[in-house]
Design a protein around this motif. Structure first.
Motif, PDB file in Angstrom:
ATOM      1  N   LEU A 350     -13.526  -0.421  -2.959  1.00  0.00           N
ATOM      2  CA  LEU A 350     -13.348   0.549  -2.030  1.00  0.00           C
ATOM      3  C   LEU A 350     -14.332   1.273  -1.117  1.00  0.00           C
ATOM      4  O   LEU A 350     -15.282   0.865  -0.978  1.00  0.00           O
ATOM      5  CB  LEU A 350     -13.164   1.809  -2.790  1.00  0.00           C
ATOM      6  CG  LEU A 350     -12.082   1.677  -4.005  1.00  0.00           C
ATOM      7  CD1 LEU A 350     -12.526   2.507  -5.679  1.00  0.00           C
ATOM      8  CD2 LEU A 350     -10.295   1.911  -3.577  1.00  0.00           C
ATOM      9  N   ASP A 351     -13.586   1.836  -0.307  1.00  0.00           N
ATOM     10  CA  ASP A 351     -14.809   2.517   1.033  1.00  0.00           C
ATOM     11  C   ASP A 351     -16.009   3.915  -0.106  1.00  0.00           C
ATOM     12  O   ASP A 351     -15.810   3.553  -0.675  1.00  0.00           O
ATOM     13  CB  ASP A 351     -14.242   3.803   1.752  1.00  0.00           C
ATOM     14  CG  ASP A 351     -13.365   2.729   3.153  1.00  0.00           C
ATOM     15  OD1 ASP A 351     -13.613   1.445   2.996  1.00  0.00           O
ATOM     16  OD2 ASP A 351     -12.652   3.618   3.144  1.00  0.00           O
ATOM     17  N   ALA A 352     -17.441   3.482   0.627  1.00  0.00           N
ATOM     18  CA  ALA A 352     -18.644   4.303  -0.096  1.00  0.00           C
ATOM     19  C   ALA A 352     -18.776   5.309   0.002  1.00  0.00           C
ATOM     20  O   ALA A 352     -18.753   6.192  -1.197  1.00  0.00           O
ATOM     21  CB  ALA A 352     -19.890   3.748   1.029  1.00  0.00           C
ATOM     22  N   SER A 353     -17.485   6.457   0.548  1.00  0.00           N
ATOM     23  CA  SER A 353     -16.799   7.862   0.399  1.00  0.00           C
ATOM     24  C   SER A 353     -16.194   7.489  -0.338  1.00  0.00           C
ATOM     25  O   SER A 353     -15.933   8.718  -1.359  1.00  0.00           O
ATOM     26  CB  SER A 353     -15.495   8.605   1.961  1.00  0.00           C
ATOM     27  OG  SER A 353     -15.161   7.741   1.596  1.00  0.00           O
ATOM     28  N   ILE A 354     -15.634   6.940  -1.010  1.00  0.00           N
ATOM     29  CA  ILE A 354     -14.213   7.145  -2.490  1.00  0.00           C
ATOM     30  C   ILE A 354     -14.651   6.689  -3.688  1.00  0.00           C
ATOM     31  O   ILE A 354     -14.761   7.958  -4.383  1.00  0.00           O
ATOM     32  CB  ILE A 354     -12.925   5.927  -1.969  1.00  0.00           C
ATOM     33  CG1 ILE A 354     -12.381   6.396  -0.786  1.00  0.00           C
ATOM     34  CG2 ILE A 354     -12.681   5.841  -3.226  1.00  0.00           C
ATOM     35  CD1 ILE A 354     -11.032   5.831  -0.606  1.00  0.00           C
ATOM     36  N   VAL A 355     -15.798   5.910  -3.641  1.00  0.00           N
ATOM     37  CA  VAL A 355     -16.868   5.812  -4.721  1.00  0.00           C
ATOM     38  C   VAL A 355     -17.527   6.804  -5.064  1.00  0.00           C
ATOM     39  O   VAL A 355     -17.724   7.309  -5.944  1.00  0.00           O
ATOM     40  CB  VAL A 355     -17.485   4.555  -4.285  1.00  0.00           C
ATOM     41  CG1 VAL A 355     -18.342   4.654  -5.365  1.00  0.00           C
ATOM     42  CG2 VAL A 355     -17.220   3.268  -4.516  1.00  0.00           C
ATOM     43  N   LEU A 356     -18.382   7.330  -3.464  1.00  0.00           N
ATOM     44  CA  LEU A 356     -19.013   8.790  -4.343  1.00  0.00           C
ATOM     45  C   LEU A 356     -18.295   9.525  -5.051  1.00  0.00           C
ATOM     46  O   LEU A 356     -18.873  10.353  -5.585  1.00  0.00           O
ATOM     47  CB  LEU A 356     -19.873   8.939  -3.442  1.00  0.00           C
ATOM     48  CG  LEU A 356     -21.226   7.819  -2.942  1.00  0.00           C
ATOM     49  CD1 LEU A 356     -21.495   8.208  -0.833  1.00  0.00           C
ATOM     50  CD2 LEU A 356     -22.316   8.441  -3.686  1.00  0.00           C
ATOM     51  N   SER A 357     -17.520   9.688  -4.060  1.00  0.00           N
ATOM     52  CA  SER A 357     -16.095  10.447  -4.665  1.00  0.00           C
ATOM     53  C   SER A 357     -15.800  10.797  -6.623  1.00  0.00           C
ATOM     54  O   SER A 357     -15.526  11.482  -7.451  1.00  0.00           O
ATOM     55  CB  SER A 357     -14.986  11.085  -3.626  1.00  0.00           C
ATOM     56  OG  SER A 357     -14.530  12.545  -4.191  1.00  0.00           O
ATOM     57  N   SER A 358     -15.375   9.687  -6.527  1.00  0.00           N
ATOM     58  CA  SER A 358     -15.071   9.063  -7.636  1.00  0.00           C
ATOM     59  C   SER A 358     -16.041   8.905  -8.398  1.00  0.00           C
ATOM     60  O   SER A 358     -16.132   9.241  -9.815  1.00  0.00           O
ATOM     61  CB  SER A 358     -14.606   7.187  -7.700  1.00  0.00           C
ATOM     62  OG  SER A 358     -13.419   7.408  -6.759  1.00  0.00           O
ATOM     63  N   LEU A 359     -17.274   9.029  -8.719  1.00  0.00           N
ATOM     64  CA  LEU A 359     -18.186   8.476  -9.074  1.00  0.00           C
ATOM     65  C   LEU A 359     -18.723  10.396  -9.908  1.00  0.00           C
ATOM     66  O   LEU A 359     -19.160  10.841 -11.254  1.00  0.00           O
ATOM     67  CB  LEU A 359     -19.689   8.097  -8.667  1.00  0.00           C
ATOM     68  CG  LEU A 359     -19.419   6.600  -8.390  1.00  0.00           C
ATOM     69  CD1 LEU A 359     -20.949   5.916  -7.646  1.00  0.00           C
ATOM     70  CD2 LEU A 359     -20.158   5.770  -9.916  1.00  0.00           C
ATOM     71  N   SER A 360     -18.600  11.225  -8.545  1.00  0.00           N
ATOM     72  CA  SER A 360     -19.125  12.323  -9.118  1.00  0.00           C
ATOM     73  C   SER A 360     -17.923  12.754 -10.187  1.00  0.00           C
ATOM     74  O   SER A 360     -17.863  13.543 -11.060  1.00  0.00           O
ATOM     75  CB  SER A 360     -18.752  13.927  -8.119  1.00  0.00           C
ATOM     76  OG  SER A 360     -19.869  13.173  -6.950  1.00  0.00           O
TER      77      SER A 360
END
Length: 379
Positions: A350-360
């Motif tokens: 996945l894109d880094a932006s989606i990963v960061l949002s998902s991790l939060s």
């Protein structure tokens, strides 16, 4: 003993981040009381299972908060904890604020309370003349209007933003991915000294922490968290500045971008942000008009919350909730061992932006733990 000694001690415990610390503080009334609480009472905290309670008990047996704090103060005399009234209010509102924020320079109470508006300016380390020129123009305009400029003291756009702000007689905040006593890059030592004379250098890492590439993506969330809005003036497609913009968006903060030529690779990141809904900046007046439309913050100080005793429930294993596809893919990419962000991005596809949002979101669901160095561990 100073309550902050227990904050310093708690951050030494593996897998205990800001979310758990807040829960411990709320449940026991202070981290001192939480430190001395029997192991059985720790099970009442959401997110504390058998293994983590065992880690806490082991760490408490090896650490003496008083002596640890005394040694800590020798190198780190200035810092705020999440419990302190001077901790920056905007940063405290994000899902994963640093439990301890170290600083050097000149703190400003109105800035910390959110009265003085703050805007982050970020971008590439290798800007064109166009990027440098517009960064200086916009930073100067914001400074003259009373904004504090936040950036990362990196080469390129960050340095231009700090310098233009200082040249205009304003305040600026530099967020480090190292200790606040370690200047990186080295050639920014003189700029660092200028920042300290009238502004602030902050970091979640204690003094002496050296550069580590995993620290800088983590640092970007602090830049976004300290700011009412984030402005990207020039950035290529894979610029780290885009992480700051993505995280700011996750924090429900405004994101602005300066447009550039399709022929310029350094403009691709900004154009991508604009295609995703970032605010287009046409010039200084246009930016100031848009920022002027942001709602003012309510700076009324709420009375301190008195924690109520909560009976300790019997720990029950919770079933894994049904997750959306993106969250499920990100969770599957994390093992029981600490996993770096870039590994999670690669494994999930996945894109880094989606990963960061998902991790939060996964952290709020107590499915993963945020560890130092932009690493994550499955709970």
């Amino acid at each position: 003993m100073d309550e902050r000694a227990y904050w310093v001690a708690w951050v030494q415990v593996r897998g205990v981040g800001s979310i758990l610390l807040r829960r411990l503080d709320d449940r026991f009334g202070s981290l001192e009381a939480a430190w001395h609480a029997p192991a059985g009472e720790l099970y009442s905290i959401e997110g504390l299972g058998k293994q983590k309670v065992a880690d806490i008990v082991e760490s408490r047996s090896k650490l003496d908060p008083a002596s640890l704090f005394e040694k800590h103060l020798e190198q780190n005399p200035h810092f705020w904890t999440l419990r302190d009234g001077d901790y920056p209010r905007l940063l405290k509102e994000i899902p994963n604020p640093p439990p301890i924020l170290y600083y050097r320079g000149v703190p400003d109470a109105n800035e910390n309370r959110g009265v003085t508006p703050t805007v982050a300016i970020v971008g590439t380390r290798h800007p064109t003349d166009y990027g440098r020129r517009w960064t200086r123009r916009l930073s100067r305009a914001l400074t003259q209007r009373g904004f504090t400029v936040v950036s990362g003291l990196a080469a390129g756009i960050d340095s231009e933003a700090h310098t233009a702000c200082l040249d205009a007689g304003g305040r600026t905040i530099a967020v480090f991915g190292t200790g606040v006593d370690v200047v990186y890059p080295h050639q920014n030592r003189s700029l660092y000294q200028r920042v300290l004379q009238s502004g602030l250098a902050v970091s979640e890492y204690p003094a002496g922490t050296q550069p580590d590439r995993q620290h800088f993506p983590q640092r970007n969330r602090i830049i976004a968290g300290l700011s009412r809005a984030t402005l990207v003036t020039e950035a290529p497609h894979k610029s780290g500045a885009l992480i700051t913009a993505y995280v700011a968006n996750d924090f429900c903060r405004d994101v602005y971008a300066v447009p550039g030529s399709l022929d310029n690779a350094n403009s691709r990141g900004c154009l991508g942000l604009l295609s995703r809904g970032a605010n287009l900046v046409l010039d200084e007046r246009h930016l100031l008009e848009m920022l002027g439309n942001m709602p003012q913050m309510d700076v009324t100080v709420a009375p301190p919350k008195v924690p109520e005793p909560i009976p300790a429930p019997v720990p029950v294993a919770k079933p894994k909730p049904k997750l959306p596809p993106n969250l499920d893919r990100v969770l599957a990419a994390i093992s029981g061992e600490p996993t770096a962000l870039d590994v999670i991005v690669e494994q999930s596809g996945l894109d880094a932006s989606i990963v960061l949002s998902s991790l939060s979101q996964l952290e709020l669901l107590d499915l993963v733990s945020n560890l130092p160095g932009m690493r994550y561990q499955r709970l």
